[in-house]
Design a protein around this motif. Structure first.
Motif, PDB file in Angstrom:
ATOM      1  N   ALA A  89      -8.855  -4.193   9.101  1.00 31.95           N
ATOM      2  CA  ALA A  89      -8.505  -2.937   8.418  1.00 31.95           C
ATOM      3  C   ALA A  89      -7.023  -2.886   8.043  1.00 31.95           C
ATOM      4  CB  ALA A  89      -8.864  -1.745   9.311  1.00 31.95           C
ATOM      5  N   LYS A  90      -6.165  -3.384   8.918  1.00 32.55           N
ATOM      6  CA  LYS A  90      -4.725  -3.332   8.641  1.00 32.55           C
ATOM      7  C   LYS A  90      -4.367  -4.235   7.456  1.00 32.55           C
ATOM      8  CE  LYS A  90      -2.099  -1.290  10.558  1.00 32.55           C
ATOM      9  NZ  LYS A  90      -1.540   0.057  10.280  1.00 32.55           N
ATOM     10  N   THR A  91      -5.029  -5.384   7.324  1.00 38.83           N
ATOM     11  CA  THR A  91      -4.768  -6.266   6.179  1.00 38.83           C
ATOM     12  C   THR A  91      -5.121  -5.542   4.882  1.00 38.83           C
ATOM     13  OG1 THR A  91      -5.339  -8.162   7.563  1.00 38.83           O
ATOM     14  CG2 THR A  91      -5.241  -8.541   5.198  1.00 38.83           C
ATOM     15  N   LYS A  92      -6.235  -4.848   4.892  1.00 33.32           N
ATOM     16  CA  LYS A  92      -6.645  -4.101   3.696  1.00 33.32           C
ATOM     17  C   LYS A  92      -5.636  -3.011   3.372  1.00 33.32           C
ATOM     18  CE  LYS A  92     -11.549  -4.895   4.644  1.00 33.32           C
ATOM     19  NZ  LYS A  92     -12.799  -4.309   5.129  1.00 33.32           N
ATOM     20  N   GLU A  93      -5.144  -2.312   4.383  1.00 31.25           N
ATOM     21  CA  GLU A  93      -4.156  -1.258   4.151  1.00 31.25           C
ATOM     22  C   GLU A  93      -2.880  -1.823   3.520  1.00 31.25           C
ATOM     23  OE1 GLU A  93      -3.132   0.995   7.577  1.00 31.25           O
ATOM     24  OE2 GLU A  93      -5.213   1.501   8.090  1.00 31.25           O
ATOM     25  N   ILE A  94      -2.397  -2.924   4.082  1.00 31.07           N
ATOM     26  CA  ILE A  94      -1.156  -3.529   3.594  1.00 31.07           C
ATOM     27  C   ILE A  94      -1.341  -4.036   2.164  1.00 31.07           C
ATOM     28  CG2 ILE A  94       0.446  -5.453   3.917  1.00 31.07           C
ATOM     29  CD1 ILE A  94       0.870  -3.203   5.928  1.00 31.07           C
ATOM     30  N   LEU A  95      -2.499  -4.642   1.885  1.00 30.95           N
ATOM     31  CA  LEU A  95      -2.750  -5.149   0.532  1.00 30.95           C
ATOM     32  C   LEU A  95      -2.819  -3.998  -0.474  1.00 30.95           C
ATOM     33  CD1 LEU A  95      -3.320  -7.342  -1.481  1.00 30.95           C
ATOM     34  CD2 LEU A  95      -5.696  -7.415  -0.689  1.00 30.95           C
ATOM     35  N   LYS A  96      -3.474  -2.918  -0.123  1.00 32.55           N
ATOM     36  CA  LYS A  96      -3.535  -1.755  -1.015  1.00 32.55           C
ATOM     37  C   LYS A  96      -2.135  -1.187  -1.257  1.00 32.55           C
ATOM     38  CE  LYS A  96      -8.226  -0.243   0.216  1.00 32.55           C
ATOM     39  NZ  LYS A  96      -9.025   0.830   0.859  1.00 32.55           N
ATOM     40  N   ALA A  97      -1.327  -1.140  -0.203  1.00 38.17           N
ATOM     41  CA  ALA A  97       0.045  -0.641  -0.349  1.00 38.17           C
ATOM     42  C   ALA A  97       0.858  -1.555  -1.257  1.00 38.17           C
ATOM     43  CB  ALA A  97       0.710  -0.531   1.014  1.00 38.17           C
ATOM     44  N   GLN A  98       0.647  -2.851  -1.126  1.00 39.38           N
ATOM     45  CA  GLN A  98       1.351  -3.829  -1.963  1.00 39.38           C
ATOM     46  C   GLN A  98       1.014  -3.618  -3.442  1.00 39.38           C
ATOM     47  OE1 GLN A  98       0.011  -8.104  -2.333  1.00 39.38           O
ATOM     48  NE2 GLN A  98       1.779  -8.426  -0.993  1.00 39.38           N
ATOM     49  N   ILE A  99      -0.270  -3.484  -3.732  1.00 46.06           N
ATOM     50  CA  ILE A  99      -0.709  -3.296  -5.119  1.00 46.06           C
ATOM     51  C   ILE A  99      -0.187  -1.971  -5.674  1.00 46.06           C
ATOM     52  CG2 ILE A  99      -2.735  -2.927  -6.574  1.00 46.06           C
ATOM     53  CD1 ILE A  99      -4.211  -4.881  -4.665  1.00 46.06           C
ATOM     54  N   ALA A 100      -0.274  -0.927  -4.865  1.00 42.78           N
ATOM     55  CA  ALA A 100       0.192   0.387  -5.324  1.00 42.78           C
ATOM     56  C   ALA A 100       1.669   0.354  -5.683  1.00 42.78           C
ATOM     57  CB  ALA A 100      -0.065   1.432  -4.237  1.00 42.78           C
ATOM     58  N   GLU A 101       2.485  -0.296  -4.867  1.00 49.41           N
ATOM     59  CA  GLU A 101       3.920  -0.317  -5.136  1.00 49.41           C
ATOM     60  C   GLU A 101       4.247  -1.216  -6.327  1.00 49.41           C
ATOM     61  OE1 GLU A 101       8.196  -1.191  -2.918  1.00 49.41           O
ATOM     62  OE2 GLU A 101       6.390  -0.867  -1.704  1.00 49.41           O
ATOM     63  N   ILE A 102       3.528  -2.323  -6.469  1.00 51.49           N
ATOM     64  CA  ILE A 102       3.753  -3.201  -7.623  1.00 51.49           C
ATOM     65  C   ILE A 102       3.565  -2.424  -8.927  1.00 51.49           C
ATOM     66  CG2 ILE A 102       2.736  -5.111  -8.931  1.00 51.49           C
ATOM     67  CD1 ILE A 102       2.344  -6.575  -6.261  1.00 51.49           C
TER      68      ILE A 102
END
Length: 569
Positions: A150-163
């Motif tokens: 779950a944490k990997t998914k959260e971090i990846l979503k945050a990465q995409i959102a900020e990009i």
């Protein structure tokens, strides 16, 4: 069934285009492949290439409608929107990230002025050290990053959102899998989060939702797998369909597949996962062919082989055979890179020729490869018909002169012994075990005759652009010397294998001949470089990075010298 399909497509094509002029065909068929992208893959850990192919305005003029820059956009993210000060303010780590974002901003502004959409080449799950230190344990399964956490998914979503918040003008993202390169990212760490078909399905659904659905951006998902996975996404049609059939199609989702059933190498079939399934695909074509064949430092023409199929293929197949597979929406070319080191050169003559033929085929798939070649020689190089004929002959000779110079038609050979600009001491015992040693050596001698013919042709060619003419001549001589040295490597390594496996006596005279000729050829090569400023950088025999673990070839040279001293009589 395939024959009937081909006949039907050909018949319909004749009906549709038979009465049109070539310009009409070009305008009409340009919509067959709506996607034409280009990328310069800068060597990991080395200075970025300085080339016209990184300029958005230039490649826009050529007809490209997308650029895939390699500028590590995943490293321009601070994750402040996910957790304030997760990467601590006023630290070298955060300052580096902010500088990276500013650098990308400048490049994107340049692209925006040219009207060129950008689809950055990125490794997902590459994060700052501080993020991994805090959340790494929650992102891992069995010691590896996992998209199932779950944490990997959260971090990846945050990465995409900020990009996309920082760089809203992006056309989308190109997702890279396989090896994860951290050579240019001193404050980042990461690994691939995907190790199974189930992992691919999970991350694809996440990326599809975040990129294609929520933000209406394009997603290009590369199928390249790496490591000890037995059945790879990019090679196994069953695995390809298992993964892709589990994902709902979307107009913004594409799968990117290399044209080769493996890496960009000769001696392999056309990729069996192209033209299957229900999803859109684009085809990857490298002008440098994995850095294996000189990287455009000398003649090596790839246009005919990639479009029509290579001579050694049991089932000859190329890009032209994809015309009726409507899943295939275009081509993504790689200019420069696709390797680790050199050779390096300042004239892009051979690259420009190869790039033109692949690009123009994508824009005009009804035109033959030979017509495209002749168009380039006539309209761009401004050559006379006599000189075009000579250039064509030289290029077609290079197709096998390069491949058979460093491999063999007699036996599969592990290819990576000569990657980039390295000469390594490849184990050639397989030829001795199979009784092929003398035939392989004869093949190498015969192949040199082709190089001598190519050099003779090159010396007779005249070009209006005298810089190009000089480079054509010098680079062909460069290639001739390179393959003379390679012939000596074959002789040396096969000699050692015969001594070890057959108990053959040390051939003192052959060793002397090899050492003397090797020294003379290196002297000739170095003189070519010193006397011609356009000459590409030379290969090296004292290092062998990324060459299957082989020792550098100068180890074999030193061994020959030692054996000569020990066998004076």
């Amino acid at each position: 069934m395939e024959l009937a399909k081909y006949i039907l497509i050909t018949f319909l094509t004749i009906l549709l285009y038979g009465c049109q002029t070539k310009s009409d065909v070009a305008e009409e068929t340009s919509t067959r492949y709506p996607i034409l992208f280009n990328m310069v893959h800068h060597n990991p850990g080395e200075p970025r290439f300085n080339t016209k192919y990184t300029e958005p305005a230039y490649i826009m003029e050529l007809g490209y409608n997308g650029q895939v820059p390699k500028f590590e956009i995943q490293c321009a993210v601070t994750y402040d929107g996910y957790e304030d000060n997760l990467v601590t303010d006023n630290t070298p780590e955060k300052m580096w990230i902010e500088r990276k974002a500013a650098d990308i901003r400048i490049m994107l502004e340049n692209a925006k002025r040219a009207g060129m959409p950008m689809y950055p080449f990125m490794d997902v799950c590459v994060v700052p050290h501080s993020v991994m230190e805090k959340y790494g344990d929650e992102m891992k399964k069995n010691g590896h990053l996992s998209i199932q956490k779950a944490k990997t998914k959260e971090i990846l979503k945050a990465q995409i959102a900020e990009i996309f918040a920082k760089f809203p003008e992006l056309g989308g993202l190109t997702i890279r899998f396989g090896e994860t390169y951290l050579h240019d990212t001193p404050f980042h760490v990461g690994d691939r989060p995907v190790r199974s078909p189930e992992d691919h399905v999970t991350i694809l659904n996440l990326l599809r939702e975040e990129v294609c659905v929520k933000r209406n951006k394009k997603l290009f998902y590369r199928t390249w797998d790496w490591g000890k996975i037995k059945r790879k996404f990019h090679l196994d049609p069953e695995i390809y369909l298992q993964i892709t059939n589990a994902i709902a199609p979307h107009e913004n989702l594409y799968f990117s597949v290399k044209h080769v059933h493996g890496d960009f190498l000769r001696g392999l079939p056309f990729n069996k996962t192209l033209g299957i399934g229900k999803h859109q695909q684009i085809v990857e074509v490298s002008m440098n062919q994995a850095g294996m064949y000189g990287r455009n430092a000398h003649p090596y023409y790839i246009g005919q082989g990639i479009i029509e199929g290579w001579p050694e293929m049991e089932q000859k197949k190329g890009l032209r055979d994809l015309y009726g597979d409507l899943q295939v929406k275009g081509v993504w070319t790689w200019t420069w890179g696709d390797g680790w080191f050199g050779p390096y050169f300042g004239n892009e003559f051979w690259m420009d020729l190869n790039e033109y033929v692949i690009r123009q085929y994508t824009l005009n798939p009804q035109i033959t490869e030979e017509e495209l070649f002749n168009e380039y020689a006539t309209n761009t190089l401004k050559m006379s018909s006599e000189n075009i004929t000579k250039l064509r002959e030289l290029c077609l000779l290079s197709v096998d002169a390069v491949f058979k110079g460093q491999a063999t038609a007699l036996q599969h050979m592990a290819p990576w012994w000569i990657r980039d600009h390295f000469f390594s001491a490849q184990d050639m015992s397989i030829y001795v075990k199979k009784g092929l040693a003398e035939k392989v050596l004869a093949e190498k001698k015969e192949n040199l005759l082709t190089w001598y013919k190519m050099e003779e042709i090159a010396q007779s060619i005249s070009l209006p652009n005298k810089d190009d003419e000089e480079f054509l001549k010098v680079s062909t001589t460069y290639g001739r010397i390179k393959y003379e040295l390679i012939e000596l490597i074959f002789r040396t390594q096969i000699m050692f294998a015969q001594m070890e496996l057959e108990g053959k006596a040390f051939d003192r005279q052959e060793a002397k001949n090899i050492l003397e000729t090797y020294s003379n050829k290196w002297e000739e090569w170095m003189m070519l470089k010193k006397e011609n400023s356009c000459c590409p950088t030379l290969y090296v025999d004292y290092e062998s990075d990324h060459c299957q673990g082989n020792e550098p070839f100068n180890v074999s040279i030193k061994k020959l010298e030692s054996l000569l001293k020990a066998n004076k009589n």
